[in-house]
Design a protein around this motif. Sequence first.
Motif, short mmCIF file in Angstrom:
data_model
loop_
_atom_site.label_atom_id
_atom_site.label_comp_id
_atom_site.label_asym_id
_atom_site.label_seq_id
_atom_site.Cartn_x
_atom_site.Cartn_y
_atom_site.Cartn_z
N LYS A 14 53.66 82.76 47.62
CA LYS A 14 55.18 82.97 47.09
C LYS A 14 55.53 81.44 46.50
N VAL A 15 55.91 81.35 45.25
CA VAL A 15 56.57 80.18 44.47
C VAL A 15 57.78 80.59 43.91
N THR A 16 58.38 79.33 43.68
CA THR A 16 59.84 79.48 42.97
C THR A 16 59.78 78.52 41.72
N SER A 17 60.11 78.82 40.57
CA SER A 17 60.19 78.40 39.36
C SER A 17 61.20 77.11 39.33
N LEU A 18 60.88 75.99 39.05
CA LEU A 18 61.66 74.86 39.24
C LEU A 18 62.46 74.38 37.78
N GLN A 19 61.45 74.72 36.81
CA GLN A 19 61.68 74.39 35.30
C GLN A 19 61.57 75.57 34.60
N PHE A 64 54.39 80.94 52.55
CA PHE A 64 54.27 82.42 52.68
C PHE A 64 53.31 83.24 51.98
N VAL A 65 52.06 83.59 52.24
CA VAL A 65 51.22 84.11 51.43
C VAL A 65 51.10 85.72 52.06
#
Length: 103
Positions: A14-19, A64-65
């Motif tokens: 899980k990742v969240t966009s910062l840009q 988290f994966v």
Amino acid sequence: MVDSSVAGLRLGQKVTSLQGRDRGRTYLITGFLNEYYVLVADGVNRTAQHPKKKNRRHLSVSPFVDEEIEAKLREGGRVTDEEIASAIRRWEEKAEEGEISLG
């Protein structure tokens, strides 16, 4: 595709966009292009068939994966958009209930 893990990142993570215009949007890593770029999908706006290319420096990485998705992708299988969206929803619901801490 490159190796199934780059600099500590894993498929199904899980990742969240910062840009960018998608800032704040949550995704799962679905592939690696090279040491700098990953492919991400959320199962809704960015499908598994048309993932977004993202610079890994522009992502906030969660520990988290989704291990089922990771196993499928590692074996060269396909992951459905519903599986990706469902995994993201599960994490968001758990965070709302206070079961997990994202910080």
